[in-house]
Design a protein around this motif. Sequence first.
Motif, short mmCIF file in Angstrom:
data_model
loop_
_atom_site.label_atom_id
_atom_site.label_comp_id
_atom_site.label_asym_id
_atom_site.label_seq_id
_atom_site.Cartn_x
_atom_site.Cartn_y
_atom_site.Cartn_z
N ARG A 296 31.07 34.55 28.87
CA ARG A 296 32.38 33.92 28.62
C ARG A 296 33.45 34.93 28.22
O ARG A 296 33.83 35.04 27.06
CB ARG A 296 32.27 32.86 27.54
N ALA B 45 38.73 37.43 36.60
CA ALA B 45 39.22 37.06 37.92
C ALA B 45 38.20 37.47 38.95
O ALA B 45 37.51 38.49 38.79
CB ALA B 45 40.56 37.73 38.20
N GLN B 46 38.08 36.67 40.00
CA GLN B 46 37.17 37.01 41.09
C GLN B 46 37.90 37.00 42.42
O GLN B 46 38.62 36.05 42.73
CB GLN B 46 36.02 35.99 41.17
N SER C 81 37.08 41.58 34.49
CA SER C 81 36.66 40.77 33.37
C SER C 81 37.03 41.47 32.08
O SER C 81 36.73 42.65 31.91
CB SER C 81 35.14 40.55 33.45
N ARG D 77 40.35 33.55 42.29
CA ARG D 77 40.80 32.71 41.19
C ARG D 77 40.73 33.45 39.85
O ARG D 77 40.05 34.47 39.72
CB ARG D 77 39.99 31.43 41.13
N GLU E 137 40.03 33.00 35.73
CA GLU E 137 39.38 32.15 34.72
C GLU E 137 39.90 32.52 33.35
O GLU E 137 39.82 33.67 32.94
CB GLU E 137 37.86 32.38 34.75
N LYS E 138 40.44 31.49 32.67
CA LYS E 138 40.98 31.75 31.33
C LYS E 138 40.14 31.04 30.31
O LYS E 138 39.69 29.92 30.55
CB LYS E 138 42.40 31.21 31.22
N ASN E 139 39.98 31.68 29.19
CA ASN E 139 39.30 31.04 28.08
C ASN E 139 40.37 30.69 27.05
O ASN E 139 40.57 31.40 26.08
CB ASN E 139 38.26 32.00 27.51
#
Lengths: 276, 377
Positions: free
Chosen positions: A27, A32-33, A52, A86, A88-90
């Motif tokens: 996490r 981003a991927q 990451s 995309r 990904e944000k936490n």
Amino acid sequence: MTEAATEAKLSASPLAGAEPFAGDAPRPALAAQGLGFRYRPGAWILRGLDLSFRRGGVHAVLGLNGCGKTTLLRLLLGVLKPQEGRVEKNGPLAFVPQLFQAVFSFTALDMVLMGRARHIGLFSSPSRRDEKLALEALARFGLAHLAPRPFAELSGGQRQLVILARALASEAQTLVLDEPASALDLANQALLVRRLKSLSRDDGLTIIFTTHMPQQALAVAEDVLMMTPGGCWSGPVNEVMTEENLARAYGAEVRLVEFERGGKKSRALVSLFVED
Amino acid sequence: MKNPENRPAGPAAAEDPAAFSAQAALSDALDASGAIVRRPGGRWLLPALALSLLAAMVLSLLIGRYHVPAGRIAAILLDSVGLGSSGVELDEAIVVRTLRLPRVLTAVLSGMGLALAGAAMQGVFRNPLVGPEILGVSSGASFGGALALSLGFSGGAALIPFAFLFGCGALALAFLLSRLARQSSTLGLVLAGVVVGGLFGALTGAITFLADPETKLPGLVYWLLGSFAEAGRDGVAFLAATAAVAGVPLLGLAWRLNVLSLGDSDAAALGLNVTALRWVAVTLAALFVAAQVAVSGGVAWVGLVIPHLGRMLVGPDHVRLLPTSALLGGLYLLLMDTLARTVAVHEIPIGLLTSLIGAPVFAFFFVKLRGRGWSHD
């Protein structure tokens, strides 16, 4: 990557000591991927970018002018939408832009209050609690006395700290800064670097900042993401930021100078402006 | 502390944590009442403006060629709402009820709406030179009104909805155009508005050019110049409805407009849905403009200038700026209209007066207050 990338003489081979992104961190604060973005067909600013940022710590993003650092930040923030891949944000991110000028002459407190936007209802105004939090954020950087002053009349260093206070007031756990020290004098650069360090160490925030001054990364960052025309490489600062890697990434000769300060070993970077 | 090395003096040195007591600075920034930092204009400005507006409305009811004593105006007003009916004369009641009161209310509601719309639009577009006309709405509404008049409609009931619908149509067209050009940015919207405004301006010109100079033209030109002389209950009801439908949400969004005025990327990074908010705010503001033009024809200048005056008084915070501008706008247009109908034998076109008197008044405040409210760099 960029159009310039094809012309660049830099090697595309991995930088020694750095690992390509593995994508296995538990996490991450931000990841981003396969990120790809272009403003018009055929001209990719970024493509196939994996990255990451682990939670906590200070992360520096280094790279040449025009290599897509600011575009990357805008993608991570969601201001731009990627054509591929995309993000990904936490949790929400707080952003500190590069150069900040407001058209209207808001006070410093008004500016900090705007960091509360996510916590304030669509048809509401800041509550007394919001004002208190904003004042505390200003006080954190020693600027509470500037609260009623017009933002536009503050010095560059003060403005940058006010915007940093705004990010703090937003209560976001991840702070993203776009070249936060580029417009500051040496004293204010040092101050800003200390503030960033303290936000990470004392408040447990994740700090991600871009810079074109590698010595700032050396001074404050724990991890480095280096954007080169040949690819992006990340890793701990001491492993990625070697003379050889920096020379290859920037195409300019640099020396790392080691010295002792307060019983601790430190490193600083010197660029050699030598003729060909 | 852990900064034993000598650092250069300057702003950074002053911010040294060692020399700084958070609590002391915090209490410095607080005013006597507790948590709120002092705001320009103080807390009495808004109530004072509201009272001035009420007083001006009463005064304006008293002024006119047909003399009606103050006591009897009060009686007529009380009678209108069903309270007591002693000493109400029919002539006076007609003058007050069907002529002066609708006119006063139309002027006040028009001024409030235009100034509110102007303040909101200047915030949305981050531009001091933007008036509420920027999106072609008033051109569209003017064209609608001119079309209705040339088709032989007259009187509020037919003309107002016609003009209003064309105003809204112009806005929709501007949105569509910016959408087609994939320009949802501020600049794209403004350009689309300029195009649409130009189109409707030309169409209005064509109608004026083709209008029968004997029968249609005078009425057309008079309406286009803007006037409150024809104000009636229809218009007042229409403006009041707009104020309720558009004004309440627009005032509610005031603080969001602060954030929006920082610019698209910053506002988006702060968590705003920039495109949606901009469209909602612009649409609400445009409703005011369309309604005002539909009811009383083009009244320029108010929406552009009054927000500046408001900003000089209370600063750029829209939470205070929007209501302040609305009250100032109502006050200003009421004053201008009262002059327009009393100073000369013939009525002076309101659009002419607003500019003629507004320019020097604004110049005075501009010099006096040195353009407070805008950034200087």
